[in-house]
Design an enzyme around this catalytic site. Structure first.
Site, PDB file in Angstrom:
ATOM      1  N   PHE A  22       0.859  -1.187   0.000  1.00 59.36           N
ATOM      2  CA  PHE A  22       0.000   0.000   0.000  1.00 59.36           C
ATOM      3  C   PHE A  22       0.893   1.233   0.000  1.00 59.36           C
ATOM      4  CE2 PHE A  22      -3.145   3.002   1.599  1.00 59.36           C
ATOM      5  CZ  PHE A  22      -4.252   2.637   0.849  1.00 59.36           C
ATOM      6  N   GLU A  58      -1.154  -5.568   8.421  1.00 61.46           N
ATOM      7  CA  GLU A  58      -0.609  -6.928   8.384  1.00 61.46           C
ATOM      8  C   GLU A  58       0.789  -7.054   8.986  1.00 61.46           C
ATOM      9  OE1 GLU A  58      -4.009  -6.496   6.073  1.00 61.46           O
ATOM     10  OE2 GLU A  58      -2.144  -5.439   5.635  1.00 61.46           O
ATOM     11  N   ALA A  80       3.849   3.163   4.741  1.00 61.73           N
ATOM     12  CA  ALA A  80       3.385   4.550   4.802  1.00 61.73           C
ATOM     13  C   ALA A  80       1.891   4.556   5.057  1.00 61.73           C
ATOM     14  CB  ALA A  80       3.713   5.280   3.503  1.00 61.73           C
ATOM     15  N   VAL A  81       1.515   5.149   6.187  1.00 62.17           N
ATOM     16  CA  VAL A  81       0.110   5.332   6.522  1.00 62.17           C
ATOM     17  C   VAL A  81      -0.130   6.837   6.490  1.00 62.17           C
ATOM     18  CG1 VAL A  81      -1.714   4.876   8.205  1.00 62.17           C
ATOM     19  CG2 VAL A  81       0.230   3.305   8.032  1.00 62.17           C
ATOM     20  N   THR A  86     -11.016  10.051   7.620  1.00 59.27           N
ATOM     21  CA  THR A  86     -11.694   9.221   8.618  1.00 59.27           C
ATOM     22  C   THR A  86     -10.696   8.790   9.689  1.00 59.27           C
ATOM     23  OG1 THR A  86     -11.208   7.116   7.531  1.00 59.27           O
ATOM     24  CG2 THR A  86     -13.174   8.304   6.759  1.00 59.27           C
ATOM     25  N   HIS A  88      -9.672   5.955  10.342  1.00 55.73           N
ATOM     26  CA  HIS A  88      -8.989   4.722   9.925  1.00 55.73           C
ATOM     27  C   HIS A  88      -7.487   4.810  10.183  1.00 55.73           C
ATOM     28  CE1 HIS A  88      -8.470   1.054   7.579  1.00 55.73           C
ATOM     29  NE2 HIS A  88      -7.501   1.660   6.907  1.00 55.73           N
ATOM     30  N   PHE A 113      11.178   0.328  13.286  1.00 53.61           N
ATOM     31  CA  PHE A 113       9.905   0.883  12.828  1.00 53.61           C
ATOM     32  C   PHE A 113      10.156   1.978  11.799  1.00 53.61           C
ATOM     33  CE2 PHE A 113       6.008   3.468  13.351  1.00 53.61           C
ATOM     34  CZ  PHE A 113       5.061   2.479  13.170  1.00 53.61           C
ATOM     35  N   ARG A 127       9.901  12.298   3.549  1.00 59.90           N
ATOM     36  CA  ARG A 127      10.548  11.364   4.480  1.00 59.90           C
ATOM     37  C   ARG A 127      11.039  10.087   3.796  1.00 59.90           C
ATOM     38  NH1 ARG A 127       7.199  14.600   6.941  1.00 59.90           N
ATOM     39  NH2 ARG A 127       7.467  15.224   9.110  1.00 59.90           N
TER      40      ARG A 127
END
Length: 158
Positions: A22, A58, A80-81, A86, A88, A113, A127
């Protein structure tokens, strides 16, 4: 006084990079940064595995399975989030971070991490190799240092 700290030499150490697909336009850059750090630090391509997963959610289940094998000196998590409209983001980022911290503590395998948690795509790009350096590179350097430190402290299980 005796000071013990990890050295930044990947020579003779085995690493697993776990990277989410993702936001791959970001994570591919993080992977490149991590590989660069490992190679610059004397790591061998034969001692590096890459495991691709769907997304940040995951990470814990995958990293737990890898850590249980006791084949790697450290695991490098890259993803990457990016915040959306929302909540989420909060759930995914929080569970990924908490899960990985627990796994490192429970298994004794260092888990670096390198999962970006940003408000915007631009921050993630910065980043992952633009203005703010490459956090994949940084995560790999942390993994190298921690793997060497644990080796010095007598963790001979790997």
């Amino acid at each position: 006084m005796k000071v013990i700290e990890g050295k930044l030499s990947a020579s003779g150490l085995r690493f697993c990079i776990v990277a989410s697909r993702f936001n791959s336009f970001i994570t591919d850059r993080l992977i490149a940064g991590a590989l660069d750090a490992l190679k610059r630090s004397g790591g061998s391509e034969d001692d590096i595995e890459l495991v691709r997963i769907p997304g940040a959610w995951e990470f814990p289940v995958t990293v737990r399975a890898i850590a249980a094998q006791k084949r790697h000196h450290a695991i490098i998590c890259l993803g990457a989030v990016i915040r959306g409209d929302t909540p989420h983001f909060d759930y995914v980022a929080g569970e990924a971070a908490g899960g990985l911290a627990r796994i490192a503590s429970e298994t004794g395998v260092p888990v670096a991490f390198g999962v970006l948690t940003t408000n915007t795509v631009e921050q993630a790009v910065d980043r992952s190799g633009a203005k703010s350096g490459n956090k994949g590179f940084d995560a790999a350097m942390t993994a190298i240092e921690m793997a060497d430190l644990l080796r010095q402290l007598g963790d001979g299980s790997r």
